[in-house]
Design an enzyme around this catalytic site. Structure first.
Site, PDB file in Angstrom:
ATOM      1  N   ASP A   1      83.257  35.599  69.380  1.00 41.92           N
ATOM      2  CA  ASP A   1      82.522  34.138  68.756  1.00 41.92           C
ATOM      3  C   ASP A   1      81.332  34.807  67.960  1.00 41.92           C
ATOM      4  O   ASP A   1      80.935  34.392  67.003  1.00 41.92           O
ATOM      5  CB  ASP A   1      82.347  33.190  69.857  1.00 41.92           C
ATOM      6  CG  ASP A   1      83.429  32.825  70.727  1.00 41.92           C
ATOM      7  OD1 ASP A   1      84.443  32.756  70.182  1.00 41.92           O
ATOM      8  OD2 ASP A   1      83.246  32.374  71.648  1.00 41.92           O
TER       9      ASP A   1
ATOM     10  N   ASP B   1      85.152  33.487  78.027  1.00 36.17           N
ATOM     11  CA  ASP B   1      83.611  33.189  77.580  1.00 36.17           C
ATOM     12  C   ASP B   1      82.717  33.444  78.710  1.00 36.17           C
ATOM     13  O   ASP B   1      82.794  33.268  80.100  1.00 36.17           O
ATOM     14  CB  ASP B   1      83.267  31.525  77.303  1.00 36.17           C
ATOM     15  CG  ASP B   1      84.009  31.432  75.822  1.00 36.17           C
ATOM     16  OD1 ASP B   1      84.265  32.210  75.027  1.00 36.17           O
ATOM     17  OD2 ASP B   1      84.281  30.131  75.730  1.00 36.17           O
TER      18      ASP B   1
END
Length: 168
Positions: free
Chosen positions: A147, A128
């Site tokens: 995401d 991330d």
């Protein structure tokens, strides 16, 4: 005896645009993760604006770091769930290839799911790097392109379903 020809392209030809969209999501996701892991050390953070940073974070869990403190079994569980979802999505794309918004939503979700599966299989965690924050509310959990695609796909799915229900 005459045989009936199917009108329109074959099922696999109907899938191609949607698989292409999923592939583009995977490509953008993996290229962005490769770039960030090349330029950053784990935990390193760079301020971009007053509400947005780039940060290299590893998430061995699911959304919002759910189950990230477990021993590693969650990697296999989330991979299996994602693969099952992709199989279901491909089935739905075959059945409904002509429903554009519905298929866009599924293609985005599938691309995002596979982008994160690649991370889980290759690294044991999801990479991330997008970090949004707002004054007193603090930081939203870091996320990535995969995401984002899943989230946008989910919103499109809901919008498409609401639109379809309102027509009837």
């Amino acid at each position: 005896m005459a045989t009936k020809k199917k009108s329109g392209p074959s099922g696999s030809a109907n899938l191609m645009p949607w698989l292409g969209i999923a592939f583009i999501v995977i490509l953008l996701d993996q290229l962005s993760k490769l770039t960030i892991t090349t330029l950053f050390q784990h935990g390193e953070e760079r301020r971009i604006t007053s509400f947005f940073n780039l940060v290299l974070a590893y998430n061995p869990g699911a959304a919002f770091n759910f189950l990230s403190d477990q021993s590693g079994w969650q990697r296999y569980l989330f991979t299996a769930i994602a693969i099952a979802a992709v199989i279901f999505i491909i089935t739905m794309l075959r059945k409904h290839a002509g429903q554009r918004l519905f298929c866009w939503s599924l293609a985005l979700i599938m691309g995002g799911a596979l982008g994160n599966v690649i991370d889980r299989l290759a690294y044991g965690h999801v990479i991330d790097f997008l970090d949004f924050h707002w004054a007193a509310w603090g930081h939203f959990p870091a996320f990535n392109i995969a995401d984002s695609a899943i989230t946008i796909g989910a919103f499109l799915f809901i919008f498409d379903e609401l639109r379809r229900v309102n027509k009837h």
